[in-house]
Motif scaffolding. Structure first.
Motif: not given
Lengths: 490, 252, 173
Positions: C54, C56, C113, C116-117, C119-120, C122
């Protein structure tokens, strides 16, 4: 078996102090009834309970919400708007008490906001399992309490329509802000805390929003679909989420400590007898934890006894644990208060002496005594008893009284202490509360109203965290005793 | 980068010679407590009249106050010195550091503390941090019914509600005199600039002038053996010197 | 020419899922072609898979450094650019430290924050392979395989105890 179990007796099972006089089957059933983590239900059922709890309303709910909305409109926005148009003379402030109830209420709400971070971050870092069902409820308190604190801090400004001058944004007036001022540190710290808390609220909410998306129809489904960001639950998504939550949990703790410390420095760096105390930093932080955890107790009890299905998720063990926390934090508060008091009493200069005397024997003396009774005496007399801790009416009352006591503490620190200064000709005695009172009542109503509306809109219990905990807990026989074991699944 | 004026690292390093330009000496043994200075200051600086009720509640807005002190118990009162207190224009002003928007800054020319009315957003932190409680806040827009409004001084801003204000050493008079002197190609003479309080005082208890001019009256008075400062141990370096202790029984 | 198919095998419990992962490896489907989707986080080690990487943490550290620079600039840089002397002293170390700390934490947490967006990926509103049962606590294996393996995989999964095995449809969530 891929799960590695560690045979640590769980902190909550004091039951194994009893002799196994009844059959072990009974004992196991007792454990399952007591601990949410040992009483797993199928995830689908838990999901359904949470969704049901969120979507079911009654006319009583909307009646209360309507009354609160009216109170907010009149007492908060109405009164505040009137004050903005008329002037701060409507408040109770005077010289030398230039700050009074608005600052008291600001510190009060910032203090309550520390509850969320304490429960969801500190307890997560220490892997305390009982936090699981109510972390989100506590985090919501943080966001809504900070909103109220913001209202109060704007209300106290003389020219609030120019509040944007405190923002460090380059402008055509070529003016800048003063970073030496504790109010600017306040600005940065509270904004940091608000943003971080909201992000920390949202991240673990994503999987529950996905669950809500899967289980709703109509307008709810379209809203949750957007908010859930297309979360599916792939390994990658969980990994990123888990790492981010760990970083947030660790990082938001120093932020939480720094926020209330910086708020305390508004007072501590000033050259006032009674304010210029080096212990204000930790004193305020523990005060915030005290009012925060007491407020969490109140909110958790309110949720459990008013919302459907919450009696499955929130059990007496949680009240017990929160009660113990309240007792320990109250002892910590007493330590810091005594520290502050002792130093001023023993070696203070004549103005500090006069101030201490004014605290106890002045017109606000009864408030000083009330503070000590509700913050120290009552928790110490009540919360040691397990049965009383687990009684929701008693715990709610103690929580309410602690919050009243913490309000009284801030009242003593701000308006009362300001009446004594180094120029005795200008010592004040008179203080009448003004329009700050309806504004405060309005913020309380606003807080409750926001909470009620949020409970209709987002799932209050983080079901994935509860199931994660339940997956990690099991009962195994240790000799003849069934004991709780917790696996470290991360 | 702008060049920084010479400023000390720590408060304690502030050299005694840098007394700044303008200062006041107040002789408490001459002060009669008549409050003419209070009235004159209010006239000169467009200070609103708040009325009896608000004044009793601690909302009075005079920039200078005459403190009544006494020694001894009635009827054996030994002395009743009167102490006029206004903004001490501290060299190391605690009010300046805490304003979040730089509404109170230090004037480099006159070496006094300035209050910038149009920048003030009304947080009132400066007032809390002033150990002399010298600042006042405009809690409301007080009315000036006719013909009171004719009395306003055109040289001084009229403040609206929500801003702090305080004694400015009548900076408008300082500027007027400095401009006049510059036009005539000379320095300002000692005694040429009189703030309203000094001008009105019947006992000549308030003396104003240049502290950095060793020949000026105020300079000599501030070195008198009766000279003292208020709350000296706080390290604020005030520009106001109080002369006291000369009443009967204490000389010697 | 074999076509690539997407199969979705849903399990109720973690043990069958772990067996299934082993079985898939035996059948020749590599770990990278299997995506695990679950309603509760389960670590890769529980299924015998390699840990996910990851970014993050890198986002967090980069954000912390950026925040530190912003803090130093705000607290120390801006007063030096346009100095206003207040209180008889210059900008000191303690206020600078306070501002530096707050800005470090703020930018670090915002970067986490955003990390996360990013990497995933989103928000993802395009149709993807998913079934709502997953959020009811199931563990799903999204298997990408060649056409000839499909039947073998399906029978193997059923034998291990999968609740259902079907072709994965990409649908709007």
């Amino acid at each position: 078996m891929a799960i590695s179990a560690s045979a640590l007796p769980h902190a909550q099972s004091e039951e194994h102090a009893h002799p196994a006089s009844h059959g072990t089957g009974d004992h196991e059933a007792e454990l399952r009834k007591e601990h949410l983590m040992l009483d797993p239900r199928p995830r689908g059922e838990m999901n359904a309970m949470v969704m049901d709890s969120m979507t079911t309303t009654s006319w009583k709910f909307w009646l209360v919400a309507g009354i609160l909305a009216v109170i907010v409109a009149v007492a908060l926005f109405g009164a505040w708007g009137y004050m903005i148009s008329e002037g701060l003379y409507l408040s109770g402030k005077n010289r030398p008490g230039y700050w009074s109830l608005f600052l008291v209420h600001t510190v009060f709400w910032v203090g309550i906001s520390h509850a969320g971070t304490f429960v969801s971050a500190l307890l997560r870092v220490f892997k305390v399992e009982f936090r699981r069902p109510f972390t989100r409820a506590a985090e919501l308190m943080t966001t809504f309490a900070l909103a109220q604190a913001g209202i109060q801090i704007f209300a106290h400004m003389g020219r609030v329509w120019l509040a944007y001058w405190m923002f460090p944004i380059p402008n055509q007036r070529q003016l800048w802000v003063n970073f030496q001022s504790p109010l600017m540190w306040d600005f940065l710290a509270i904004n940091t805390y608000l943003l971080s808390s909201t992000m920390y609220l949202f991240l673990p909410l994503i999987p529950d929003l996905a669950m809500a998306r899967d289980r709703s129809t109509g307008w709810r489904k379209s809203v949750y679909r957007i908010l859930a960001l297309g979360f599916r639950g792939t390994e990658a998504e969980w990994t990123h989420l888990r790492i981010a939550l760990n970083i947030f949990a660790f990082a938001i703790l120093p932020v939480m400590f720094s926020v209330h410390t910086i708020v305390s420095w508004d007072f501590a760096v000033a050259m006032r007898p009674g304010w210029s105390s080096t212990i204000f930093g930790p004193y305020f932080v523990i005060g915030a934890l005290q009012s925060g955890v007491a407020a969490v107790a109140m909110v958790v009890i309110a949720i459990r006894y008013t919302m459907k299905h919450m009696d499955y998720f929130i059990r007496k063990e949680h009240l017990d644990a929160i009660g113990k926390l309240m007792l320990v934090i109250s002892m910590g508060w007493a330590y810091f208060f005594f520290n502050d008091y002792m130093i001023q009493w023993y070696g203070g200069d004549k103005f500090t002496d006069a101030l201490l005397h004014f605290h106890e024997a002045g017109p606000g003396g009864w408030i000083w005594f009330m503070m000590l009774i509700t913050n120290v005496a009552i928790p110490w007399l009540v919360l040691w008893n397990k049965a009383w801790r687990r009684n929701p009416a008693i715990l709610f009352s103690v929580g309410l009284l602690i919050n009243v006591g913490m309000w009284a503490e801030r009242y003593i620190i701000v308006p009362v202490s300001l009446q004594i200064n180094r120029m005795p000709f200008l010592w004040g005695q008179d203080f009448k509360p003004g329009i700050e009172v309806p504004i405060f009542i309005g913020t309380i109503a606003f807080f409750v109203l926001l909470y009620m509306l949020a409970s209709r809109f987002i799932p209050l219990v983080p079901v994935w965290e509860v199931q994660e905990g339940q997956m990690a807990h099991s009962i195994r026989k240790y000799g003849k005793e069934p004991v709780v074991t917790v696996a470290e699944l991360e | 980068m702008a060049s920084l004026p010479k400023i000390p690292e720590y408060k304690a390093e502030w050299a005694e010679g840098e007394e700044g330009r303008w200062g006041i000496a107040i002789d408490m043994d001459l002060c009669t407590g008549c409050q003419a200075c209070v009235a004159a200051c209010s006239m000169e600086n467009n200070i609103p009249f708040v009325g009896e009720e608000d004044a009793a509640y601690g909302r009075q807005m005079s920039w200078i106050r005459v403190e009544r002190l006494w020694e001894g118990e009635y009827p054996e009162v030994k002395a009743t010195p009167f102490q006029p207190v206004m903004c001490q224009q501290c060299g190391s002003a605690p009010c300046e550091s805490v304003c979040p928007v730089f509404a109170t800054v230090h004037s480099q020319a006159e070496q006094i503390n300035l209050q910038v009315y149009n920048r003030c957003v009304g947080t009132r932190y400066c007032a809390n941090n002033c150990p002399y409680v010298a600042r006042v806040f405009n809690w409301a827009d007080y009315e000036r019914p006719e013909p009171l409004s004719n009395q306003l001084n055109p040289d001084v801003t009229v403040r609206r509600r929500g801003v702090m204000e305080k004694c400015t050493f009548c900076i408008q008079r300082i500027h007027k005199a400095s401009d006049q002197a510059k036009a005539e190609g000379r320095e300002v003479r000692d005694g040429e600039v009189q703030p309203a309080c000094a001008q009105a005082c019947p006992a000549d208890a308030i003396v104003f002038g240049r502290l950095d001019d060793p020949e000026s009256r105020v300079s000599k008075l501030s070195k008198d053996k009766r000279a003292t400062h208020l709350l000296e141990d706080l390290g604020t370096q005030p520009r106001v010197t109080y002369l006291k202790g000369g009443y009967h029984g204490n000389l010697g | 020419m074999t076509e690539k198919n997407l199969l979705l095998a849903i399990f109720e419990d973690i043990d069958p899922a772990a067996h299934a992962v082993d079985k898939l490896r035996e059948l020749g489907v590599t770990d990278t072609h299997v995506t695990v989707i679950s309603g509760t986080p389960i670590t890769e080690a529980m299924l015998g898979r390699k840990p996910q990487w990851s970014n993050v943490t890198r986002f967090a550290l980069g954000g912390a450094f950026l925040g530190l620079c912003v803090g130093i600039f705000l607290a120390y840089g801006t007063p030096n650019l346009y100095p206003i002397i207040v209180g008889g002293r210059w900008i000191g170390v303690p206020p600078t430290i306070v501002v530096m700390f707050e800005m470090t934490m703020l930018v670090m947490l915002i970067s986490t924050f955003i990390g996360v967006f990013l990497d995933s990926r989103f928000p993802n509103y395009t149709p993807t392979q998913y079934v709502p049962e997953i959020s009811d606590g199931r563990i799903a294996l999204l298997i990408e395989c060649g056409g000839e393996l499909e039947i073998a995989i399906e029978s193997a999964m059923k034998a291990i105890g999968a609740e259902s095995v079907k072709r994965a449809q990409a649908e709007a969530l």
